[in-house]
Design an enzyme around this catalytic site. Structure first.
Site, PDB file in Angstrom:
ATOM      1  N   LEU A   1      39.024  37.506  47.911  1.00  0.00           N
ATOM      2  CA  LEU A   1      39.625  37.252  46.605  1.00  0.00           C
ATOM      3  C   LEU A   1      39.540  38.557  45.824  1.00  0.00           C
ATOM      4  CD1 LEU A   1      38.015  33.787  45.694  1.00  0.00           C
ATOM      5  CD2 LEU A   1      40.438  34.196  46.175  1.00  0.00           C
ATOM      6  N   ASP A   2      40.566  38.856  45.021  1.00  0.00           N
ATOM      7  CA  ASP A   2      40.489  40.110  44.272  1.00  0.00           C
ATOM      8  C   ASP A   2      39.478  39.986  43.147  1.00  0.00           C
ATOM      9  OD1 ASP A   2      41.751  39.242  41.791  1.00  0.00           O
ATOM     10  OD2 ASP A   2      43.661  39.266  42.860  1.00  0.00           O
ATOM     11  N   ILE A   3      39.143  41.084  42.528  1.00  0.00           N
ATOM     12  CA  ILE A   3      38.044  41.130  41.562  1.00  0.00           C
ATOM     13  C   ILE A   3      38.266  40.202  40.375  1.00  0.00           C
ATOM     14  CG2 ILE A   3      38.981  43.104  40.276  1.00  0.00           C
ATOM     15  CD1 ILE A   3      36.055  44.114  40.013  1.00  0.00           C
ATOM     16  N   ASN A   4      39.527  39.939  40.017  1.00  0.00           N
ATOM     17  CA  ASN A   4      39.822  39.093  38.867  1.00  0.00           C
ATOM     18  C   ASN A   4      40.019  37.625  39.227  1.00  0.00           C
ATOM     19  OD1 ASN A   4      39.822  41.265  36.985  1.00  0.00           O
ATOM     20  ND2 ASN A   4      41.840  41.862  37.723  1.00  0.00           N
ATOM     21  N   SER A   5      39.923  37.281  40.503  1.00  0.00           N
ATOM     22  CA  SER A   5      40.101  35.901  40.942  1.00  0.00           C
ATOM     23  C   SER A   5      38.747  35.230  41.151  1.00  0.00           C
ATOM     24  CB  SER A   5      40.912  35.856  42.241  1.00  0.00           C
ATOM     25  OG  SER A   5      42.206  36.388  42.043  1.00  0.00           O
TER      26      SER A   5
END
Length: 311
Positions: A108-112
């Site tokens: 998951l990306d850092i903002n997810s």
């Protein structure tokens, strides 16, 4: 005949994919009982396996207990074993293993936020992530704007992104008021930021993204951000059945571990955010740690990027 092929054993232990391990063996970096290894060699309990001179603790596939963790990733954590910028990573809060490692299933990306699975079975992790497995991922997505019937049709039929065609298997409204609306989507890939890019292709901006399910394993209701739960036999067998792997003896929770999970379910632990004091700040004049691409990957990361494992 010995238990299993060497490249399969190395992949199962989380050192990389089976194909990557074949290349490592071909390059002469692996020895078995002090002799150079070759593709197709088989190993068994008691064999001494070394990669780049480092001994690898080998446990027979039939003796090793298969384990899976469900982790609720908060915003701000990086899906990596380490980060040159000193940002917190998803591995920092996982329980330590002796002579074993956690392998991350997807990214998951850092903002997810949302569900991340970890397992000590590298082969299972690889099958769950590989596009050929067509394992369904589900997400709750808050979008700035409205998904019209035409837009929904576009995103389920297929949209050409910079790395090829992409589409959702399904998209449904999830409520919301004003300009921010929630939608529930499903897809069977895990390309880099694929969910966000599909919405962006329709001039819609994702303001929040939460993974709610992976391979039929839902984010547990009692799980709070920054916490993990260990899956029991039934859920683990759901995952192995999905990727055509045989169940393994001893899989699941037993004794004190099972009792602990029951206590957490009855009385969930408080949420832990990524900014709750475990951020690692780099020391003065300390540059990023250098990486050696000649070494096998650690804790589930790989030597070469795999765009199918990131989102």
């Amino acid at each position: 005949m010995k238990d299993e092929k060497l490249q399969k054993a190395l992949a199962r232990m989380g050192l990389g994919s089976r194909r990557q391990m074949e290349e490592v063996i071909k390059s002469g970096r692996v020895t078995v009982n002090n002799a150079p290894a070759t593709i197709g060699d088989r190993v068994e309990q008691g064999d001494e396996i070394r990669v780049d001179g480092r001994q690898i603790k080998y446990t027979s596939e039939h003796e090793k207990r298969r384990r899976v963790l469900a982790y609720y990733k908060p915003e701000g954590e990086v899906c990596s074993a380490s980060d040159p910028e000193g940002r917190p990573t998803v591995f920092e809060r996982l329980p330590k293993l002796t002579h074993d490692r956690w392998v991350m299933v997807g990214r998951l990306d850092i903002n997810s936020t949302g569900l991340l699975l970890f397992t000590n079975d590298g082969e299972m992790a690889h099958r769950l992530m590989h596009p050929s497995g067509e394992v369904t991922r589900e997400y709750a997505v808050r979008v700035l704007g409205e998904v019209t019937p035409d837009i929904a049709r576009n995103m389920t039929t297929g949209v050409m992104l910079e790395d090829g065609m992409a589409h959702f298997e399904d998209i449904k409204e999830g409520g919301g008021e004003g300009v921010n609306k929630w939608y529930h989507v499903k897809l069977k890939e895990g390309r880099n930021r694929e969910v966000r890019r599909l919405f962006e292709s329709q001039s819609l901006k994702v303001s929040r993204l939460l993974r709610t399910s992976y391979g039929g394993i839902a984010l547990p209701k009692e799980l709070r951000t920054g916490r993990f739960l260990e899956l029991d036999r039934k859920d683990i067998n759901t995952l192995t059945d999905l990727v055509s792997m045989r169940p393994r003896y001893g899989t699941g929770l037993h004794g004190a571990a099972k009792d602990k999970q029951e206590r957490i379910k009855n009385k969930p632990l408080k949420a832990r955010r990524s900014d709750s004091g475990h951020n690692k700040k780099p020391k003065p004049n300390e540059g990023p740690k250098s990486s050696d691409s000649t070494k096998p990957a650690n804790r589930g990361t790989r030597n070469t990027p795999d765009r199918n494992n990131r989102r």
